[in-house]
Design a protein around this motif. Structure first.
Motif, PDB file in Angstrom:
ATOM      1  N   PHE A  68     -11.832 -10.846   5.206  1.00 18.57           N
ATOM      2  CA  PHE A  68     -10.438 -10.443   4.966  1.00 18.57           C
ATOM      3  C   PHE A  68     -10.054  -9.936   3.546  1.00 18.57           C
ATOM      4  O   PHE A  68     -10.487 -10.735   2.777  1.00 18.57           O
ATOM      5  CB  PHE A  68      -9.405 -11.232   5.581  1.00 18.57           C
ATOM      6  CG  PHE A  68      -9.429 -11.524   6.983  1.00 18.57           C
ATOM      7  CD1 PHE A  68     -10.357 -10.989   7.780  1.00 18.57           C
ATOM      8  CD2 PHE A  68      -8.481 -12.524   7.363  1.00 18.57           C
ATOM      9  CE1 PHE A  68     -10.355 -11.021   9.248  1.00 18.57           C
ATOM     10  CE2 PHE A  68      -8.589 -12.735   8.995  1.00 18.57           C
ATOM     11  CZ  PHE A  68      -9.365 -12.065   9.699  1.00 18.57           C
ATOM     12  N   THR A  69      -9.020  -9.021   3.368  1.00 24.98           N
ATOM     13  CA  THR A  69      -8.708  -8.645   1.761  1.00 24.98           C
ATOM     14  C   THR A  69      -7.254  -8.515   1.820  1.00 24.98           C
ATOM     15  O   THR A  69      -6.686  -7.742   2.769  1.00 24.98           O
ATOM     16  CB  THR A  69      -9.254  -7.569   1.609  1.00 24.98           C
ATOM     17  OG1 THR A  69     -10.511  -7.248   1.623  1.00 24.98           O
ATOM     18  CG2 THR A  69      -8.879  -7.195   0.000  1.00 24.98           C
ATOM     19  N   ILE A  70      -6.689  -9.170   0.972  1.00 25.53           N
ATOM     20  CA  ILE A  70      -5.271  -8.977   0.860  1.00 25.53           C
ATOM     21  C   ILE A  70      -4.859  -8.233  -0.064  1.00 25.53           C
ATOM     22  O   ILE A  70      -5.536  -8.193  -1.109  1.00 25.53           O
ATOM     23  CB  ILE A  70      -4.524 -10.479   0.784  1.00 25.53           C
ATOM     24  CG1 ILE A  70      -3.015 -10.337   1.050  1.00 25.53           C
ATOM     25  CG2 ILE A  70      -4.809 -11.112  -0.732  1.00 25.53           C
ATOM     26  CD1 ILE A  70      -2.316 -11.663   0.970  1.00 25.53           C
ATOM     27  N   SER A  71      -3.822  -7.431  -0.186  1.00 23.10           N
ATOM     28  CA  SER A  71      -3.411  -6.578  -1.031  1.00 23.10           C
ATOM     29  C   SER A  71      -2.015  -6.445  -1.247  1.00 23.10           C
ATOM     30  O   SER A  71      -1.261  -6.535  -0.091  1.00 23.10           O
ATOM     31  CB  SER A  71      -4.053  -5.015  -1.159  1.00 23.10           C
ATOM     32  OG  SER A  71      -3.993  -4.429  -0.092  1.00 23.10           O
ATOM     33  N   ARG A  72      -1.263  -5.755  -2.245  1.00 22.96           N
ATOM     34  CA  ARG A  72       0.268  -5.429  -2.239  1.00 22.96           C
ATOM     35  C   ARG A  72       0.365  -4.027  -2.894  1.00 22.96           C
ATOM     36  O   ARG A  72      -0.315  -3.820  -3.685  1.00 22.96           O
ATOM     37  CB  ARG A  72       0.999  -6.574  -2.569  1.00 22.96           C
ATOM     38  CG  ARG A  72       0.726  -6.752  -4.208  1.00 22.96           C
ATOM     39  CD  ARG A  72       1.712  -7.811  -4.832  1.00 22.96           C
ATOM     40  NE  ARG A  72       1.635  -7.761  -6.187  1.00 22.96           N
ATOM     41  CZ  ARG A  72       1.476  -8.713  -7.123  1.00 22.96           C
ATOM     42  NH1 ARG A  72       1.361  -9.997  -6.529  1.00 22.96           N
ATOM     43  NH2 ARG A  72       1.309  -8.882  -8.391  1.00 22.96           N
ATOM     44  N   ASP A  73       1.581  -3.499  -2.278  1.00 23.80           N
ATOM     45  CA  ASP A  73       2.002  -2.248  -2.921  1.00 23.80           C
ATOM     46  C   ASP A  73       3.522  -2.578  -3.578  1.00 23.80           C
ATOM     47  O   ASP A  73       4.359  -2.582  -2.594  1.00 23.80           O
ATOM     48  CB  ASP A  73       2.011  -0.964  -2.032  1.00 23.80           C
ATOM     49  CG  ASP A  73       2.193   0.272  -2.666  1.00 23.80           C
ATOM     50  OD1 ASP A  73       3.021   0.092  -3.668  1.00 23.80           O
ATOM     51  OD2 ASP A  73       1.861   1.256  -2.289  1.00 23.80           O
ATOM     52  N   ASN A  74       3.586  -2.789  -4.808  1.00 26.31           N
ATOM     53  CA  ASN A  74       4.748  -3.202  -5.431  1.00 26.31           C
ATOM     54  C   ASN A  74       5.909  -2.057  -5.080  1.00 26.31           C
ATOM     55  O   ASN A  74       6.942  -2.261  -4.977  1.00 26.31           O
ATOM     56  CB  ASN A  74       4.679  -3.599  -6.603  1.00 26.31           C
ATOM     57  CG  ASN A  74       4.051  -4.809  -6.931  1.00 26.31           C
ATOM     58  OD1 ASN A  74       3.898  -5.630  -5.956  1.00 26.31           O
ATOM     59  ND2 ASN A  74       3.675  -5.195  -8.196  1.00 26.31           N
ATOM     60  N   ALA A  75       5.464  -0.868  -5.259  1.00 28.49           N
ATOM     61  CA  ALA A  75       6.460   0.290  -5.035  1.00 28.49           C
ATOM     62  C   ALA A  75       6.938   0.100  -3.747  1.00 28.49           C
ATOM     63  O   ALA A  75       8.023   0.788  -3.542  1.00 28.49           O
ATOM     64  CB  ALA A  75       5.662   1.507  -5.445  1.00 28.49           C
TER      65      ALA A  75
END
Length: 121
Positions: A68-75
């Motif tokens: 699993f890979t977690i990521s985020r897009d702040n925009a």
């Protein structure tokens, strides 16, 4: 009003992939630790992953590390969980949450309505 809305769950075959999304509103991701926990029938809640708000460090449960890979897009104020090499034991309801203790993946303070992930052939 703080709100977390999950999407992207469903049915996958063992070895397959799914990507969960969590759209946040009422607060900004870059100042909060946010992640996922899951709840399977008859099992205890399990912290799955967390991404730190301050430095973007990521943390995973041993059961999902490397898959699993977690990521985020702040925009977009959205966090993602890419789930690969899925196993039947990953079947659970997955909840997006604001965490108090990101490194330990503990202390969920607020979470969404949850989304079902089923891994079965």
């Amino acid at each position: 009003q703080v709100q977390l809305v999950e999407s992207g769950g469903g049915l996958a075959q063992p070895g397959g992939s799914l990507r969960l999304s969590c759209a946040a509103s009422g607060f900004t991701l870059d100042y909060n630790a946010i992640g996922w926990f899951r709840q399977a029938p008859g099992k205890e809640r399990e912290g799955v992953s967390c991404i730190s708000g301050s430095d973007g460090n990521t943390y995973y449960a041993d059961s999902v590390k490397g898959r699993f890979t977690i990521s985020r897009d702040n925009a977009k104020n959205t966090v993602y969980l890419q789930m690969n090499s899925l196993k039947p034991e990953d079947t659970a309801i997955y909840y997006c949450t604001i965490y108090s203790y990101c490194r330990e993946i503990q202390g969920p303070r607020f979470w969404g309505q949850g989304i079902q992930v089923t891994v079965s052939s």
